[in-house]
Design an enzyme around this catalytic site. Structure first.
Site, short mmCIF file in Angstrom:
data_model
loop_
_atom_site.label_atom_id
_atom_site.label_comp_id
_atom_site.label_asym_id
_atom_site.label_seq_id
_atom_site.Cartn_x
_atom_site.Cartn_y
_atom_site.Cartn_z
CG ASP A 191 -9.49 0.17 0.11
OD1 ASP A 191 -8.68 0.42 1.02
OD2 ASP A 191 -9.74 0.57 -0.82
CD GLU A 248 -12.77 5.86 0.68
OE1 GLU A 248 -11.88 4.80 0.51
OE2 GLU A 248 -12.23 7.02 1.06
CD GLU A 253 -5.13 -2.20 -1.13
OE1 GLU A 253 -5.02 -2.92 -2.27
OE2 GLU A 253 -4.48 -1.84 -0.42
NE ARG A 298 0.75 -6.47 1.12
CZ ARG A 298 0.50 -5.78 2.20
NH1 ARG A 298 0.15 -4.44 2.42
NH2 ARG A 298 1.32 -6.20 3.44
CG HIS A 304 1.48 3.29 -0.25
ND1 HIS A 304 0.79 4.48 -0.58
CD2 HIS A 304 0.38 2.36 0.19
CE1 HIS A 304 -0.51 4.33 -0.32
NE2 HIS A 304 -0.80 3.02 0.00
CG HIS A 342 4.06 3.65 3.26
ND1 HIS A 342 4.41 2.56 3.97
CD2 HIS A 342 2.83 3.84 3.13
CE1 HIS A 342 3.29 2.04 4.28
NE2 HIS A 342 2.14 2.69 3.95
C1 UD1 Z 1 -2.07 -0.48 4.17
C2 UD1 Z 1 -3.32 -0.86 3.16
C3 UD1 Z 1 -3.27 -0.19 1.94
C4 UD1 Z 1 -3.37 1.36 2.27
C5 UD1 Z 1 -2.14 1.66 3.02
C6 UD1 Z 1 -2.05 3.04 3.43
C7 UD1 Z 1 -3.92 -3.18 3.72
C8 UD1 Z 1 -3.59 -4.69 3.15
N1 UD1 Z 1 -3.04 -2.50 2.83
O1 UD1 Z 1 -0.63 -0.73 3.12
O2 UD1 Z 1 -4.67 -0.37 1.37
O3 UD1 Z 1 -3.36 2.04 1.11
O4 UD1 Z 1 -2.09 0.94 4.38
O5 UD1 Z 1 -0.87 3.72 3.70
O6 UD1 Z 1 -4.70 -2.96 4.57
N2 UD1 Z 1 4.91 0.32 8.97
C9 UD1 Z 1 5.50 0.91 9.89
N3 UD1 Z 1 5.00 1.76 10.59
C10 UD1 Z 1 3.52 2.33 10.18
C11 UD1 Z 1 3.02 1.83 9.14
C12 UD1 Z 1 3.65 0.93 8.41
O7 UD1 Z 1 6.68 0.76 10.27
O8 UD1 Z 1 3.06 3.14 11.16
C13 UD1 Z 1 5.56 -0.84 7.98
C14 UD1 Z 1 5.40 -2.03 8.69
O9 UD1 Z 1 6.63 -2.83 8.52
C15 UD1 Z 1 4.49 -2.77 8.07
C16 UD1 Z 1 4.55 -2.28 6.47
O10 UD1 Z 1 4.73 -0.96 6.83
O11 UD1 Z 1 4.62 -4.07 8.25
C17 UD1 Z 1 3.27 -2.45 5.85
O12 UD1 Z 1 2.18 -2.06 6.32
P1 UD1 Z 1 0.57 -2.55 6.02
O13 UD1 Z 1 -0.41 -1.99 6.72
O14 UD1 Z 1 0.97 -4.23 5.94
O15 UD1 Z 1 0.77 -2.13 4.50
P2 UD1 Z 1 0.71 -0.85 3.75
O16 UD1 Z 1 1.26 -1.07 2.51
O17 UD1 Z 1 0.87 0.18 4.49
N1 UDP Z 2 -0.59 11.54 4.14
C1 UDP Z 2 0.19 12.02 5.26
N2 UDP Z 2 1.25 11.97 5.08
C2 UDP Z 2 2.15 11.54 4.31
C3 UDP Z 2 1.55 10.89 3.04
C4 UDP Z 2 0.27 11.16 2.94
O1 UDP Z 2 -0.54 12.48 6.16
O2 UDP Z 2 3.49 11.44 4.40
C5 UDP Z 2 -2.06 11.38 3.97
C6 UDP Z 2 -2.67 11.97 2.68
O3 UDP Z 2 -2.81 13.36 2.67
C7 UDP Z 2 -3.92 11.12 2.73
C8 UDP Z 2 -3.66 9.80 3.31
O4 UDP Z 2 -2.56 10.19 3.81
O5 UDP Z 2 -4.77 11.82 3.49
C9 UDP Z 2 -3.44 8.87 2.10
O6 UDP Z 2 -2.88 7.72 2.66
P1 UDP Z 2 -1.98 6.53 1.95
O7 UDP Z 2 -1.51 7.11 0.41
O8 UDP Z 2 -1.07 6.03 3.03
O9 UDP Z 2 -3.13 5.54 1.71
P2 UDP Z 2 -4.38 5.56 0.43
O10 UDP Z 2 -5.22 6.71 0.48
O11 UDP Z 2 -3.74 5.06 -0.94
O12 UDP Z 2 -5.14 4.14 0.96
#
Ligand code: UD1
Ligand code: UDP
Length: 383
Positions: free
Chosen positions: A98, A120, A134, A212, A210, A243
């Site tokens: 999602d 999923e 999502e 939104r 984490h 995160h």
């Molecule tokens: C995204 C997904 C969310 C999922 C989450 C898992 C969307 C809208 N949201 O949210 O569904 O639960 O990922 O973690 O698709 N960043 C880094 N390095 C990384 C990853 C992220 O620096 O490796 C920072 C960046 O500044 C980025 C911000 O995190 O802009 C947010 O990342 P983003 O993918 O936009 O949203 P998430 O909250 O991670």
């Molecule tokens: N996870 C990870 N390292 C971390 C935190 C989470 O590998 O420090 C794994 C966790 O075990 C799970 C996945 O990341 O498999 C979940 O991702 P996240 O919570 O970022 O996203 P969501 O599932 O809420 O979309």
């Protein structure tokens, strides 16, 4: 006969963890020519998963930027995918879950009239703003997709209610396939703190947060509650792999730093995280994936959200919705830390989400759809 060209598309950590075993299963299938395209909506957190599961994507859009907006992610993915799909012309695109990558990947495939499989599929809260964005992403992908791989029967029922009847398979969640490869008995952590923690004498609480829709007041409530819990229980060691989102890192730093038993650490690799959860006392999270993994590991979960699209483990008694009010979170955690009976009632392993065979079923369903098998796979039955 020519092989079926299947392209997996993913971009964030959870999609990568859940698609990794499927990428591996597709690569091993002689009738399939498997390619992988990552959008890199996440960069570091995605690369860590690719490394653990030895995946080298054929295409990498490398779109991530700090504090990216939903529109930026979606448009960059859409434009990047247009080029990749035009070049690769797969017979089927597989997206997961999602995220914005999921939605844009499915939409890009639709624009080129390429079939879409949704891994999923069918999770719903029926609240379009929670989880945000999502819930809408997965609904829109449900309308686009030709094949729907539902983890559970409830997920299939959700699709049926929306009039989606064709191409639906109940496969189990691929996260359980992944979990079966990562959790080992004498695991040695690369993060020194995690080897030093006393998992039997202390009560280790694993935290992640984490989402939104939790940004702002809900996240402040959650963080304040966590600090209160650590203060009230000297036996608690709270481990929070934070995160990389700057919004989350600011909030965690502001409310939780400087406490001797609150450990704010960088994101862990998937195998470290799974093994940490397996050794913990309790998981407190707003993550989707953790709600599926912890029950399989016999760990109780308090969900730091107002609702869940994963009701199966709530019904099985291992997960409780704590909400985002400080006093509710504190009260539920206090009970699990002081009332052994209440704790025991939640701490039993259940597997409503999978039996480790989801990837096999998805591959078989694809082969059947393309006329290469006489029968579809058997359904996953929750045990
Ligand atoms: C995204 C997904 C969310 C999922 C989450 C898992 C969307 C809208 N949201 O949210 O569904 O639960 O990922 O973690 O698709 N960043 C880094 N390095 C990384 C990853 C992220 O620096 O490796 C920072 C960046 O500044 C980025 C911000 O995190 O802009 C947010 O990342 P983003 O993918 O936009 O949203 P998430 O909250 O991670
Ligand atoms: N996870 C990870 N390292 C971390 C935190 C989470 O590998 O420090 C794994 C966790 O075990 C799970 C996945 O990341 O498999 C979940 O991702 P996240 O919570 O970022 O996203 P969501 O599932 O809420 O979309």
């Amino acid at each position: 006969m020519s092989r079926i060209r299947v392209m997996t598309i993913f971009g964030t950590r959870p999609e990568a963890i859940k698609m990794a075993p499927l990428v591996q299963a597709l690569k091993q299938q002689p009738e399939v020519e498997a390619t992988c395209c990552v959008t890199a909506q996440h960069r570091e957190m995605l690369d860590s998963v690719l490394e653990i599961f030895h995946i080298q994507p054929e295409y990498d859009l490398n779109i991530m930027q700090p504090r990216q907006s939903l529109s930026t992610i979606t448009t960059k993915c859409l434009l990047g995918m247009e080029e990749v799909l035009g070049q690769a012309r797969p017979d089927l695109v597989l997206v997961h879950g999602d995220t914005s990558t999921t939605f844009a990947g499915a939409l890009a495939a639709f624009y080129q009239q390429i079939a879409v499989g949704h891994v999923e599929a069918g999770l719903r809260t029926c609240d379009k703003y929670s989880p945000f964005p999502e819930e809408m992403n997965r609904k829109l992908v449900g309308d686009i997709a030709d094949l729907h791989f539902c983890p559970t029967r409830k997920n299939r029922e959700n699709l049926l209610r929306e009039g989606i009847e064709q191409g639906v398979f109940v496969t189990g969640n691929t996260v359980i396939d992944a979990l079966k490869t990562t959790v080992v008995k004498d695991y040695h952590f690369a993060t020194p703190l995690l080897n030093q923690l006393d998992y039997t004498g202390k009560k280790v609480i694993v935290v992640t947060c984490h989402r939104r829709e939790n940004y702002g007041q809900p996240m402040e409530n959650i963080m304040t509650a966590l600090r209160e819990i650590a203060d009230a229980h000297p036996q608690v060691e709270l481990v929070y792999p934070v995160h990389l989102s700057p919004v989350v890192r600011e909030a965690a730093g502001k409310y939780l730093s400087g406490h001797p038993r609150i450990h704010l650490i960088d994101p862990l690799t998937a195998d470290e995280m799974h093994n940490l959860m397996a050794r913990s006392y309790l998981v407190m999270t707003d993550s989707g994936g953790l709600q599926e993994e912890a029950p399989a590991l016999g760990r109780p979960v308090l969900v730091l959200r107002r609702e869940t699209e994963r009701p199966e483990a709530v019904e099985a008694g291992t997960v409780r919705i704590a909400g985002t009010r400080r006093e509710d979170i504190v009260e539920l955690a206090n009970r699990l830390l002081t009332d052994e009976e209440a704790y025991r009632a939640m701490a039993h392993a259940v597997n409503p989400y999978g039996d480790g065979q989801a990837c096999r079923r998805i591959v078989e369903a694809i082969l059947w759809k393309f006329g290469l098998r006489d029968t579809p796979p058997e359904e996953f039955q929750a045990g």
